[in-house]
Write a protein that holds these residues in place. Structure first.
Motif, mmCIF file in Angstrom:
data_model
loop_
_atom_site.group_PDB
_atom_site.id
_atom_site.type_symbol
_atom_site.label_atom_id
_atom_site.label_comp_id
_atom_site.label_asym_id
_atom_site.label_seq_id
_atom_site.Cartn_x
_atom_site.Cartn_y
_atom_site.Cartn_z
ATOM 1 N N GLU A 119 0.868 -1.177 0.000
ATOM 2 C CA GLU A 119 0.000 0.000 0.000
ATOM 3 C C GLU A 119 0.904 1.226 0.000
ATOM 4 O O GLU A 119 1.628 1.475 0.959
ATOM 5 C CB GLU A 119 -0.920 0.009 1.226
ATOM 6 C CG GLU A 119 -1.926 -1.131 1.226
ATOM 7 C CD GLU A 119 -2.900 -1.062 2.388
ATOM 8 O OE1 GLU A 119 -2.848 -0.065 3.156
ATOM 9 O OE2 GLU A 119 -3.709 -1.993 2.539
ATOM 10 N N ASP A 120 0.892 1.960 -1.095
ATOM 11 C CA ASP A 120 1.775 3.108 -1.261
ATOM 12 C C ASP A 120 1.106 4.076 -2.232
ATOM 13 O O ASP A 120 0.909 3.740 -3.406
ATOM 14 C CB ASP A 120 3.134 2.656 -1.806
ATOM 15 C CG ASP A 120 4.182 3.758 -1.769
ATOM 16 O OD1 ASP A 120 3.800 4.935 -1.923
ATOM 17 O OD2 ASP A 120 5.370 3.445 -1.591
ATOM 18 N N PRO A 121 0.731 5.269 -1.781
ATOM 19 C CA PRO A 121 0.029 6.202 -2.666
ATOM 20 C C PRO A 121 0.865 6.719 -3.821
ATOM 21 O O PRO A 121 0.326 7.237 -4.798
ATOM 22 C CB PRO A 121 -0.377 7.349 -1.728
ATOM 23 C CG PRO A 121 0.579 7.276 -0.590
ATOM 24 C CD PRO A 121 0.901 5.825 -0.420
ATOM 25 N N LEU A 152 -1.892 -1.428 -3.899
ATOM 26 C CA LEU A 152 -2.918 -0.402 -3.730
ATOM 27 C C LEU A 152 -2.213 0.949 -3.774
ATOM 28 O O LEU A 152 -1.367 1.240 -2.933
ATOM 29 C CB LEU A 152 -3.654 -0.571 -2.401
ATOM 30 C CG LEU A 152 -4.731 0.491 -2.091
ATOM 31 C CD1 LEU A 152 -5.873 0.419 -3.106
ATOM 32 C CD2 LEU A 152 -5.270 0.317 -0.664
ATOM 33 N N THR A 153 -2.544 1.762 -4.759
ATOM 34 C CA THR A 153 -1.896 3.062 -4.912
ATOM 35 C C THR A 153 -2.911 4.076 -5.410
ATOM 36 O O THR A 153 -4.093 3.746 -5.595
ATOM 37 C CB THR A 153 -0.692 2.953 -5.877
ATOM 38 O OG1 THR A 153 0.060 4.168 -5.835
ATOM 39 C CG2 THR A 153 -1.130 2.675 -7.301
ATOM 40 N N SER A 154 -2.465 5.302 -5.612
ATOM 41 C CA SER A 154 -3.358 6.337 -6.133
ATOM 42 C C SER A 154 -3.089 6.533 -7.621
ATOM 43 O O SER A 154 -1.996 6.258 -8.114
ATOM 44 C CB SER A 154 -3.148 7.659 -5.379
ATOM 45 O OG SER A 154 -1.817 8.105 -5.541
ATOM 46 N N LYS A 155 -4.095 7.004 -8.339
ATOM 47 C CA LYS A 155 -3.963 7.191 -9.785
ATOM 48 C C LYS A 155 -3.349 8.547 -10.088
ATOM 49 O O LYS A 155 -3.683 9.554 -9.464
ATOM 50 C CB LYS A 155 -5.339 7.073 -10.448
ATOM 51 C CG LYS A 155 -5.301 7.101 -11.968
ATOM 52 C CD LYS A 155 -6.597 6.623 -12.576
ATOM 53 C CE LYS A 155 -6.727 5.112 -12.472
ATOM 54 N NZ LYS A 155 -7.909 4.598 -13.227
ATOM 55 N N SER A 186 -6.885 3.917 -5.270
ATOM 56 C CA SER A 186 -7.691 4.584 -4.248
ATOM 57 C C SER A 186 -7.375 6.073 -4.255
ATOM 58 O O SER A 186 -6.198 6.453 -4.325
ATOM 59 C CB SER A 186 -7.400 3.992 -2.860
ATOM 60 O OG SER A 186 -7.982 4.800 -1.842
ATOM 61 N N SER A 187 -8.395 6.893 -4.158
ATOM 62 C CA SER A 187 -8.183 8.345 -4.129
ATOM 63 C C SER A 187 -7.979 8.853 -2.710
ATOM 64 O O SER A 187 -7.664 10.024 -2.496
ATOM 65 C CB SER A 187 -9.388 9.057 -4.760
ATOM 66 O OG SER A 187 -10.575 8.738 -4.041
ATOM 67 N N THR A 188 -8.147 7.972 -1.725
ATOM 68 C CA THR A 188 -8.043 8.392 -0.321
ATOM 69 C C THR A 188 -6.865 7.757 0.414
ATOM 70 O O THR A 188 -6.628 8.066 1.578
ATOM 71 C CB THR A 188 -9.339 8.041 0.439
ATOM 72 O OG1 THR A 188 -9.573 6.629 0.350
ATOM 73 C CG2 THR A 188 -10.529 8.799 -0.148
ATOM 74 N N ILE A 189 -6.123 6.865 -0.257
ATOM 75 C CA ILE A 189 -5.006 6.188 0.399
ATOM 76 C C ILE A 189 -3.960 7.202 0.846
ATOM 77 O O ILE A 189 -3.630 8.146 0.129
ATOM 78 C CB ILE A 189 -4.366 5.133 -0.535
ATOM 79 C CG1 ILE A 189 -3.209 4.409 0.188
ATOM 80 C CG2 ILE A 189 -3.902 5.754 -1.834
ATOM 81 C CD1 ILE A 189 -2.595 3.285 -0.622
ATOM 82 N N HIS A 190 -3.455 7.017 2.053
ATOM 83 C CA HIS A 190 -2.427 7.905 2.598
ATOM 84 C C HIS A 190 -1.283 7.118 3.243
ATOM 85 O O HIS A 190 -0.115 7.410 3.039
ATOM 86 C CB HIS A 190 -3.035 8.872 3.616
ATOM 87 C CG HIS A 190 -2.023 9.782 4.240
ATOM 88 N ND1 HIS A 190 -1.343 9.465 5.416
ATOM 89 C CD2 HIS A 190 -1.533 10.981 3.840
ATOM 90 C CE1 HIS A 190 -0.493 10.438 5.710
ATOM 91 N NE2 HIS A 190 -0.584 11.369 4.782
ATOM 92 N N ASP A 191 -1.646 6.110 4.042
ATOM 93 C CA ASP A 191 -0.626 5.335 4.759
ATOM 94 C C ASP A 191 0.191 4.473 3.806
ATOM 95 O O ASP A 191 -0.275 4.065 2.741
ATOM 96 C CB ASP A 191 -1.284 4.449 5.819
ATOM 97 C CG ASP A 191 -1.891 5.260 6.947
ATOM 98 O OD1 ASP A 191 -1.512 6.444 7.079
ATOM 99 O OD2 ASP A 191 -2.743 4.732 7.678
#
Length: 246
Positions: A119-121, A152-155, A186-191
């Motif tokens: 998990e890395d934005p 899991l990352t951000s676009k 994910s547009s909300t991932i932070h951690d």
């Protein structure tokens, strides 16, 4: 013939066991345990090659001491794991080197590992995508047979096609190694968190992107990440018997 290689074998054993003691003193238990085990095996190889009986006695005593310490660490770690209290912290200083993915993650790529969650934005820009690729390569080189890697990352809204295309290429390449890459956005991932299904959880303040830009394409550290300077960040390592899978 073995005698010809003896000085080199001894030097390798001393180097690995010195590193084990340093990690032990820094409370980096899992890493120190791996080094103790590797160093002990090297000393056993030296013992087989040594002819002098007094030296054999010396090495047997050394091996016993290191084995006793390794067993103590293993028992202590198992107790902490059972109680759900295992936690190590590694501080990476600004401009420091020696923290490639192999160096950082190798002690945890074992014990029946088959599934990984990243998990890395920020797996978006070219250098970040290469970082993720290098991480995948490191996992593939491990002693365990990983079957699935989840990302899991951000676009990247500005360069979405480049990001999607690169990740699709990584996925296809992993398929040829019989590894499935599951990609979610994910547009909300932070951690930032990396989980292994053998119970290890590793949180890096900067995620996978903790390396500094190399000074040039032909400068030391461009290819070998152990020689690449790092940004300051903190690595927290936990262990749980119940690894989150979603």
């Amino acid at each position: 013939m073995a005698q010809d290689f003896l000085p080199g074998m001894e030097s390798s054993a001393i180097s690995v066991l010195k590193r084990a003691v340093e990690l032990d003193q820094s409370s980096r238990l899992q890493e120190s345990l791996v080094c103790y085990q590797e160093g002990i095996q090297l000393l056993l190889d030296v013992l087989k090659a040594v002819k002098d009986e007094s030296k054999k006695v010396h090495y047997r005593e050394k091996i016993k001491g290191y084995m006793d310490r390794a067993e103590q660490i293993k028992d202590h770690m198992n107790k902490l794991k059972e109680e759900g209290k295992y936690h190590e912290q590694v501080k990476i200083a600004d401009n420091s080197t020696g923290f490639s993915y192999e160096s950082l993650f190798k002690p945890y790529i074992r014990d029946g590992l088959t599934e990984v969650w990243v998990e890395d934005p920020y797996v978006r820009h070219v250098h970040q995508l290469y970082n993720f690729l290098r991480f995948c390569e490191m996992v593939l080189k491990g002693p365990c047979k990983v079957k699935t890697i989840h990302l899991l990352t951000s676009k990247d809204e500005e360069r979405s096609s480049q990001q999607v295309s690169a990740l699709a290429e990584i996925r296809q390449s992993l398929q040829s190694e019989n590894v499935c890459l599951d990609i979610q956005f994910s547009s909300t991932i932070h951690d930032r968190e990396i989980r292994f299904n053998n119970g290890w959880i590793i949180k890096i303040g900067r995620g996978l992107d903790y390396f500094k830009k190399p000074k040039g394409r032909f400068s030391i550290g461009y290819c070998d990440y152990d020689l690449r300077e790092c940004h300051e960040t903190t690595v927290d390592i936990f262990h749980t018997k119940h690894t989150k899978t979603t």
